[in-house]
Write a protein that holds these residues in place. Structure first.
Motif, PDB file in Angstrom:
ATOM      1  N   GLY A  39       1.038  -0.764  -0.236  1.00 29.49           N
ATOM      2  CA  GLY A  39       0.069  -0.019   0.289  1.00 29.49           C
ATOM      3  C   GLY A  39       1.004   1.060  -0.075  1.00 29.49           C
ATOM      4  O   GLY A  39       0.186   2.449   0.386  1.00 29.49           O
ATOM      5  N   THR A  40       2.235   1.371  -0.010  1.00 27.11           N
ATOM      6  CA  THR A  40       2.917   2.346  -0.275  1.00 27.11           C
ATOM      7  C   THR A  40       3.245   2.919  -1.494  1.00 27.11           C
ATOM      8  O   THR A  40       4.046   3.866  -1.812  1.00 27.11           O
ATOM      9  N   TYR A  41       2.076   1.915  -2.540  1.00 28.56           N
ATOM     10  CA  TYR A  41       2.395   2.722  -3.836  1.00 28.56           C
ATOM     11  C   TYR A  41       2.644   4.063  -4.519  1.00 28.56           C
ATOM     12  O   TYR A  41       1.195   4.113  -3.621  1.00 28.56           O
ATOM     13  N   ASP A  42       3.205   4.473  -5.320  1.00 27.14           N
ATOM     14  CA  ASP A  42       2.429   5.809  -6.095  1.00 27.14           C
ATOM     15  C   ASP A  42       2.228   5.809  -7.489  1.00 27.14           C
ATOM     16  O   ASP A  42       3.584   5.623  -7.837  1.00 27.14           O
ATOM     17  N   LYS A  43       1.030   5.965  -7.782  1.00 29.31           N
ATOM     18  CA  LYS A  43       0.762   5.390  -9.535  1.00 29.31           C
ATOM     19  C   LYS A  43       1.470   6.355 -10.114  1.00 29.31           C
ATOM     20  O   LYS A  43       2.228   6.491 -11.208  1.00 29.31           O
ATOM     21  N   GLU A  44       1.641   8.426  -9.181  1.00 31.01           N
ATOM     22  CA  GLU A  44       2.546   9.359 -10.235  1.00 31.01           C
ATOM     23  C   GLU A  44       4.125   9.264 -10.541  1.00 31.01           C
ATOM     24  O   GLU A  44       4.301   9.713 -11.527  1.00 31.01           O
ATOM     25  N   THR A  45       4.641   8.801  -9.546  1.00 30.67           N
ATOM     26  CA  THR A  45       6.370   8.019  -9.861  1.00 30.67           C
ATOM     27  C   THR A  45       5.997   6.401  -9.888  1.00 30.67           C
ATOM     28  O   THR A  45       7.346   6.414 -10.613  1.00 30.67           O
TER      29      THR A  45
END
Length: 277
Positions: A39-45
């Motif tokens: 859940g630490t995912y960032d779709k922009e980066t």
């Protein structure tokens, strides 16, 4: 050579019962490990997510949101020693899937191929996991960043059918449901049909308890019924367990693939994110 993951599944299932831990099973904390590792995912980066098993490193492992997950990681160490060829990132996500299925939940698609990082260069910044004391706006900011929509947010929240909170870890305390080692849609039914009262627990933290103080809900849980767009899905899942199971299976499979960019043979790579960190 294609590794056989069934023996790993069997070994994980075998260690789930543990009378000395919480409600007699380590299943719920293994589900939490899989979820927090992803859940630490960032779709922009393109940073964060389940690939790399970065919770092994101090920055992520010491994030307050991950308090207590050191137990989950230690529980899985004997499995890692038994099957040294499996990556931690595959083991943690597979353990969550196996635990859900063993506790009566749906079968969840899982693919191997994640690769563990050899240092901490890809550890995502702290603060990417939900703060349970917040409301609907915070929930959306956290989960939209990962790429989830409102329906998926509510379905994934159904993981609160499992486990309990501990005052010495999160500040909150108590189980959400009467049988916290059985996966079903009881969480949604209780959200809608039981009266919840805002109270301070023994740690002085505000949460919501039922009349007898046997069960609890977090502020983020209550936001799912106070927000009209979320509530639609709470009502659907409370009324239809099969629908919830189908949607939960899909969204948990999506969750544990976050941050995993696969090559032609299915093996994950870090090349996609090197220029973005």
């Amino acid at each position: 050579m294609t590794e056989d993951y069934q023996p790993v599944r069997d070994a994980i299932k075998k260690i789930l019962p543990l009378d000395s831990y919480d409600d007699g099973s380590i299943g719920p904390v293994l589900v939490r490990l899989a979820w927090h590792a992803s859940g630490t995912y960032d779709k922009e980066t393109g940073t964060g997510g389940s690939n790399g098993a970065t919770m092994r490193y101090k920055l992520e492992g010491s994030d307050g949101a991950n308090n207590g997950l050191e137990y989950a990681r230690l529980f899985l160490e004997p499995i890692k020693k038994q099957f040294p060829w499996i990556s931690y990132s595959d083991l943690w996500t597979l353990a969550g899937v196996v635990a859900i299925e063993a506790m009566g939940g749906p079968k969840i698609p899982w693919k191997a191929g994640r690769v563990d990082d050899i240092d901490d260069r890809y550890v995502p910044p702290n603060g990417r996991l939900p703060d349970a004391s917040q409301g609907a706006a915070h929930i959306r900011s956290i989960f939209y960043r990962m790429g989830f929509n409102d329906q998926e947010i509510v379905a994934l929240s159904g993981a609160h059918n499992l486990g309990r909170c501990h005052a010495d870890r999160s500040g909150f305390e108590g189980p959400w449901v009467p049988n916290p080692i059985r996966f079903t849609n009881t969480y949604f039914k209780l959200l809608l049909h039981r009266e919840w009262h805002k109270r301070k627990n023994s740690a002085g933290v505000e949460q919501f308890n039922d009349e007898d103080n046997d069960l609890m809900m977090l502020p983020t849980d209550m936001a799912l019924v106070s927000d009209p767009k979320f509530r639609i899905w709470v009502e659907k899942y409370a009324a239809d367990k099969d629908l919830f199971f189908r949607d939960f299976s899909a969204v948990f499979a999506k969750l544990i693939e976050l941050g995993v960019s696969r090559g032609p043979e299915g093996k994950a790579t870090r090349e996609y994110s090197r220029a973005r960190l």
